[in-house]
Design a protein around this motif. Structure first.
Motif, short mmCIF file in Angstrom:
data_model
loop_
_atom_site.label_atom_id
_atom_site.label_comp_id
_atom_site.label_asym_id
_atom_site.label_seq_id
_atom_site.Cartn_x
_atom_site.Cartn_y
_atom_site.Cartn_z
N GLY A 159 0.84 -1.20 0.00
CA GLY A 159 0.00 0.00 0.00
C GLY A 159 0.87 1.24 0.00
O GLY A 159 1.93 1.27 -0.62
N HIS A 218 11.10 -2.29 -12.62
CA HIS A 218 10.51 -1.29 -13.51
C HIS A 218 11.40 -0.77 -14.64
O HIS A 218 10.94 0.02 -15.48
CB HIS A 218 9.98 -0.09 -12.73
CG HIS A 218 8.99 -0.42 -11.66
ND1 HIS A 218 8.09 -1.46 -11.76
CD2 HIS A 218 8.75 0.14 -10.43
CE1 HIS A 218 7.35 -1.51 -10.67
NE2 HIS A 218 7.73 -0.57 -9.84
N ASN A 292 -1.28 2.11 -14.27
CA ASN A 292 -2.58 2.66 -13.89
C ASN A 292 -2.49 4.17 -13.97
O ASN A 292 -1.72 4.78 -13.23
CB ASN A 292 -2.95 2.24 -12.46
CG ASN A 292 -3.10 0.74 -12.36
OD1 ASN A 292 -3.82 0.13 -13.14
ND2 ASN A 292 -2.39 0.14 -11.42
#
Ligand code: SAH
Length: 349
Positions: A159, A218, A292
């Protein structure tokens, strides 16, 4: 928070506390059963504890669980919980059903200081670390809202925040989550995700916690990774991958490498091939996360074809690659979308 937070204490520590407050040690175990097993946090309701002990607890301690401020349900069945903490700070936890699994995504900090270019949470900066009690408290609060018989089966520390930048509180939370007399989760059902804080990975390697580790990679060159993730300036790819190679993996377990796919930034066939080369010698699996979007991000999600082509190349090189279609995108609960309006103002002041 000046009073002792009982959700931050291991069962052994609750025994010590019981003795300090003039009760027998086993009262501490009873207390642990109320808090962790029964989910009861009100001392007065702990009927098998002596009145005197309950009174001392009321004076000295709290077992404050975060308060649910808002719950938003997504079309895909996931739920975003906005939780408020004792000082008014807010964090988010996301509950994601998937077949037999019910995964809860926990925050470890209010905000995040790592400023990854593609991450919305990163735009708010770091406000503060969560305490151990606030990390496990998210589980304590969310499970109270579940139907009887429903249980959170998996936990991911993915989170808000960077778990390894809040090292002590995170490790103690992991001990509580896995302790058989506390939350009792098997470590294989828990995953800690890190931005690639090498110092923290090295420390975690010595803790013998046996939880799963996920690395937010990434990018496949230092140049590209530096542009996306400022942390790469302190901990470049080579250092990161050496730490990963040395990380003790339990048998038949693999380390996860997360890779957010950004259109025309890191999604080429060359990137996919370089990725497989970087992961040589590591028992790795790759988790591809289609970007996203958020307003003003400056990035785009690649077209589906390119996502699947990237996955195919990684697979052809013998590395399992799954595509994580994020949950809760429509409610701002997907990876990297967690940010609370109102918090930035607080941070700025
Ligand atoms: N700080 C830790 C924990 C956060 S996990 C870490 O960096 O691993 C959240 C995951 O979602 C990370 O892999 C993060 O890089 C990724 N992410 C962030 N923003 C995203 C976005 N907009 N789209 C998809 N994934 C994103």
């Amino acid at each position: 928070m000046n009073r002792l937070d009982l959700l931050s204490l291991l069962p052994e520590e609750l025994e010590t506390l019981a003795r300090r407050l003039g009760a027998d040690a086993y009262r501490g175990r009873q207390l642990a059963a109320w808090i962790f097993e029964k989910g009861v946090y009100d001392f007065q309701a702990m009927s098998n504890l002596p009145t005197e002990f309950r009174a001392r607890l009321t004076e000295e301690a709290v077992s404050g669980v975060p308060r649910v401020e808002r719950v938003t349900g997504s079309k895909d069945g996931s739920q975003k919980f906005v939780l408020s903490l004792a000082d008014g700070s807010r964090v988010q936890a996301v509950l994601m059903p998937d077949g037999d699994r019910l995964t809860l995504c926990l925050s470890t900090q209010v905000g995040c200081g790592f400023a990854c270019a593609f991450c919305f949470t990163g735009t708010m900066g770091l406000d503060r670390n969560l305490t151990t009690g606030e990390i496990v408290g998210q589980l304590a609060t969310v499970r109270q809202t579940l139907d009887p018989g429903t249980r959170v089966t998996h936990l991911v520390l993915m989170g808000m925040g960077e778990p390894l930048a809040n090292y002590e509180a995170t490790v103690k939370a992991l001990r509580l989550l896995t302790h058989s007399d506390a939350f009792g989760y098997s470590p294989r059902r828990i995953t800690v995700s890190t931005v690639g804080l090498v110092s923290g990975i090295k420390k975690l390697a010595k803790e013998n916690l046996k939880v799963n580790l996920a690395i937010s990679l990434h990018a496949t060159t230092d140049e590209a990774r530096e542009r996306l993730m400022p942390v790469n300036r302190s901990w470049p790819l080579e250092d990161l991958l050496v730490a990963c190679r040395r990380f003790p993996l339990p048998v038949r377990r693999r380390m996860t490498f997360e890779y957010v796919l950004l259109d025309d930034v890191n999604d080429s066939a060359e990137d996919a091939i370089r990725l497989t080369r970087l992961l040589k010698g590591i028992r790795a699996k790759v988790n591809l996360i289609p970007f996203n979007d958020w307003e003003g991000s400056g990035f785009r999600r690649p077209p589906l074809q390119r996502i699947l082509a990237f996955q195919a190349i990684v697979q052809e090189h013998g590395i399992t690659a799954t595509v994580r279609w994020s949950k809760g995108e429509d409610i701002g609960a997907a990876c990297g979308q967690l940010k609370e309006p109102g918090l930035t103002e607080r941070v700025a002041s």
